[in-house]
Design a protein around this motif. Structure first.
Motif, PDB file in Angstrom:
ATOM      1  N   SER A   1       1.137  -1.075  -0.283  1.00  0.00           N
ATOM      2  CA  SER A   1      -0.265  -0.112  -0.182  1.00  0.00           C
ATOM      3  C   SER A   1       0.656   1.510  -0.413  1.00  0.00           C
ATOM      4  N   VAL A   2       2.032   1.196  -0.855  1.00  0.00           N
ATOM      5  CA  VAL A   2       2.998   2.343  -1.135  1.00  0.00           C
ATOM      6  C   VAL A   2       2.726   3.281  -1.838  1.00  0.00           C
ATOM      7  N   THR A   3       2.420   4.438  -2.224  1.00  0.00           N
ATOM      8  CA  THR A   3       1.950   5.286  -3.396  1.00  0.00           C
ATOM      9  C   THR A   3       3.002   5.932  -3.761  1.00  0.00           C
ATOM     10  N   ILE A   4       3.603   5.883  -5.102  1.00  0.00           N
ATOM     11  CA  ILE A   4       4.792   6.065  -5.558  1.00  0.00           C
ATOM     12  C   ILE A   4       4.104   7.746  -6.139  1.00  0.00           C
ATOM     13  N   HIS A   5       3.639   9.034  -6.431  1.00  0.00           N
ATOM     14  CA  HIS A   5       3.316   9.897  -7.506  1.00  0.00           C
ATOM     15  C   HIS A   5       4.482  10.148  -8.686  1.00  0.00           C
ATOM     16  N   THR A   6       3.519  10.903  -9.383  1.00  0.00           N
ATOM     17  CA  THR A   6       4.377  11.183 -10.297  1.00  0.00           C
ATOM     18  C   THR A   6       5.578  12.341 -10.230  1.00  0.00           C
ATOM     19  N   GLY A   7       6.624  12.450 -10.662  1.00  0.00           N
ATOM     20  CA  GLY A   7       7.591  13.448 -10.600  1.00  0.00           C
ATOM     21  C   GLY A   7       8.500  12.667  -9.136  1.00  0.00           C
ATOM     22  N   ALA A   8       8.686  11.240  -8.667  1.00  0.00           N
ATOM     23  CA  ALA A   8       9.549  10.671  -7.573  1.00  0.00           C
ATOM     24  C   ALA A   8      10.655  10.902  -8.078  1.00  0.00           C
ATOM     25  N   ARG A   9      11.580  11.393  -7.431  1.00  0.00           N
ATOM     26  CA  ARG A   9      12.958  10.832  -7.605  1.00  0.00           C
ATOM     27  C   ARG A   9      13.337   9.468  -6.992  1.00  0.00           C
ATOM     28  N   ILE A  10      14.095   8.362  -6.514  1.00  0.00           N
ATOM     29  CA  ILE A  10      13.936   7.755  -6.022  1.00  0.00           C
ATOM     30  C   ILE A  10      15.597   7.049  -5.357  1.00  0.00           C
ATOM     31  N   GLY A  11      16.548   7.227  -4.495  1.00  0.00           N
ATOM     32  CA  GLY A  11      17.984   6.915  -4.400  1.00  0.00           C
ATOM     33  C   GLY A  11      17.918   5.150  -4.832  1.00  0.00           C
ATOM     34  N   ASP A  12      18.475   4.471  -3.725  1.00  0.00           N
ATOM     35  CA  ASP A  12      18.623   3.188  -3.470  1.00  0.00           C
ATOM     36  C   ASP A  12      18.863   2.808  -2.363  1.00  0.00           C
ATOM     37  N   ASN A  13      18.269   1.684  -1.593  1.00  0.00           N
ATOM     38  CA  ASN A  13      18.546   0.719  -0.389  1.00  0.00           C
ATOM     39  C   ASN A  13      17.399   1.409   0.520  1.00  0.00           C
ATOM     40  N   ASN A  14      16.352   2.007   0.020  1.00  0.00           N
ATOM     41  CA  ASN A  14      15.469   2.870   0.879  1.00  0.00           C
ATOM     42  C   ASN A  14      14.507   1.936   1.566  1.00  0.00           C
ATOM     43  N   GLU A  15      13.298   2.377   2.556  1.00  0.00           N
ATOM     44  CA  GLU A  15      13.024   0.963   2.607  1.00  0.00           C
ATOM     45  C   GLU A  15      11.418   2.457   3.259  1.00  0.00           C
ATOM     46  N   PHE A  16       9.950   2.317   2.549  1.00  0.00           N
ATOM     47  CA  PHE A  16       8.992   2.711   2.337  1.00  0.00           C
ATOM     48  C   PHE A  16       7.760   1.233   3.164  1.00  0.00           C
ATOM     49  N   PHE A  17       7.165   2.095   4.451  1.00  0.00           N
ATOM     50  CA  PHE A  17       6.225   0.998   5.285  1.00  0.00           C
ATOM     51  C   PHE A  17       5.121   1.553   4.618  1.00  0.00           C
ATOM     52  N   PRO A  18       3.918   0.050   4.916  1.00  0.00           N
ATOM     53  CA  PRO A  18       2.814   0.938   4.371  1.00  0.00           C
ATOM     54  C   PRO A  18       1.642   2.444   4.789  1.00  0.00           C
ATOM     55  N   GLY A  19       1.597   2.287   3.706  1.00  0.00           N
ATOM     56  CA  GLY A  19       0.981   3.814   3.269  1.00  0.00           C
ATOM     57  C   GLY A  19       1.473   5.050   3.662  1.00  0.00           C
ATOM     58  N   ALA A  20       2.350   5.004   2.958  1.00  0.00           N
ATOM     59  CA  ALA A  20       3.390   6.372   2.944  1.00  0.00           C
ATOM     60  C   ALA A  20       3.088   6.478   0.892  1.00  0.00           C
ATOM     61  N   SER A  21       3.241   8.097   0.965  1.00  0.00           N
ATOM     62  CA  SER A  21       2.351   8.457   0.171  1.00  0.00           C
ATOM     63  C   SER A  21       3.871   9.542  -0.376  1.00  0.00           C
ATOM     64  N   ILE A  22       4.257   9.509  -1.772  1.00  0.00           N
ATOM     65  CA  ILE A  22       5.705   9.990  -1.909  1.00  0.00           C
ATOM     66  C   ILE A  22       5.339  10.645  -2.669  1.00  0.00           C
ATOM     67  N   SER A  23       6.002  12.398  -3.696  1.00  0.00           N
ATOM     68  CA  SER A  23       5.474  12.169  -4.446  1.00  0.00           C
ATOM     69  C   SER A  23       4.374  13.456  -4.589  1.00  0.00           C
ATOM     70  N   THR A  24       3.340  13.554  -3.380  1.00  0.00           N
ATOM     71  CA  THR A  24       1.941  13.586  -3.301  1.00  0.00           C
ATOM     72  C   THR A  24       1.731  15.121  -4.421  1.00  0.00           C
ATOM     73  N   LYS A  25       0.846  15.584  -4.976  1.00  0.00           N
ATOM     74  CA  LYS A  25       0.103  16.896  -5.207  1.00  0.00           C
ATOM     75  C   LYS A  25       0.249  18.512  -4.511  1.00  0.00           C
TER      76      LYS A  25
END
Length: 256
Positions: free
Chosen positions: A43-67
């Motif tokens: 249940s992780v959401t990665i929206h348009t425009g995200a630039r993500i590197g290496d070795n990251n952890e995203f837990f449930p419900g995280a919402s990245i690069s939202t409007k």
């Protein structure tokens, strides 16, 4: 080889590196670039425009690069950049930038705890710890190795110096200078962040210099004179120069 759950959606225009884990019910939009060895739990959401590197952890419900939650935003293409080795916990929200700066940035080796928010055009440094339910308004800047406790409310355009400790529940609209502990109501200077400085390897001599510099600056009736005196007394200290430059660059004013 990426492990993508059949119950996840990955837009065909998204670009993924190698060895990423994409859990069930994740959503990855177009115009997204993800590096290697990232773990997106369910249940992780990665929206348009995200630039993500290496070795990251995203837990449930995280919402990245939202409007952005900014009425001046008109749909322009902007970015949200996240570095390496970050832990982004449950329900964290990070907005992408606006036309003001174009990019929201999160550095590397940060821990962003549950339910905290990073608004549009913020610039976060490296090695940060930000507590549960803390909210950063737009265009906030945080320097490296700062620790911000839970339920802190930070006004837009504030700057937070490196190696600070901000106590839980604080709310402020002024800048927080480096190396200090900030707390109480209203939020104010509460001495140096001694524990944090020692853990980061600052010597007793350097800590004494920082302490004396603040004593000079805050005791001065005229800030400009205090900064001049601190620089004169410690001309070779990079820490004192950082402190003085921080005060001089502040547009909102600095807590006392």
């Amino acid at each position: 080889m990426n492990q993508i759950s059949p119950m996840a959606f990955v837009h065909p225009e998204a670009k993924l590196g190698n060895n990423n884990i994409i859990g069930p019910f994740c959503f990855i939009d177009r115009n997204v670039v993800i590096g290697n060895n990232n773990n997106l739990m369910n249940s992780v959401t990665i929206h348009t425009g995200a630039r993500i590197g290496d070795n990251n952890e995203f837990f449930p419900g995280a919402s990245i690069s939202t409007k952005p939650q900014d009425l001046k935003y008109n749909g322009e293409d902007t970015l949200c950049e996240i570095g390496n080795n970050n832990s982004i916990r449950e329900n964290v929200t990070i907005s992408r930038g606006t036309a003001s700066k174009g990019t929201t940035k999160v550095g590397s080796n940060c821990l962003l705890m549950e339910n905290m928010h990073v608004a549009h055009d913020c610039v976060l440094g490296n090695g940060l710890i930000i507590g549960n339910s803390t909210k950063l308004a737009g265009e906030v800047t945080i320097d490296d190795c700062a620790i911000i406790s839970g339920s802190v409310l930070c006004h837009q355009f504030c700057n937070i110096g490196g190696y600070v400790m901000i106590q839980g529940g604080c709310r402020f609209s002024l800048d927080i200078p480096p190396y200090i502990t900030a707390g109480k109501e209203p939020t104010r200077y509460c001495g140096l962040n001694l524990v944090g400085l020692r853990r980061r390897g600052f010597s007793n001599e350097t800590i004494d210099i920082i302490h004396n510099a603040y004593r000079i600056i805050y005791a001065s009736g005229i800030l400009k004179e205090g900064l001049k005196e601190a620089r004169t007394k410690y001309p070779d200290s990079k820490e004192v120069e950082y402190i003085c430059s921080f005060f001089e660059k502040s547009k909102r004013g600095v807590i006392r």
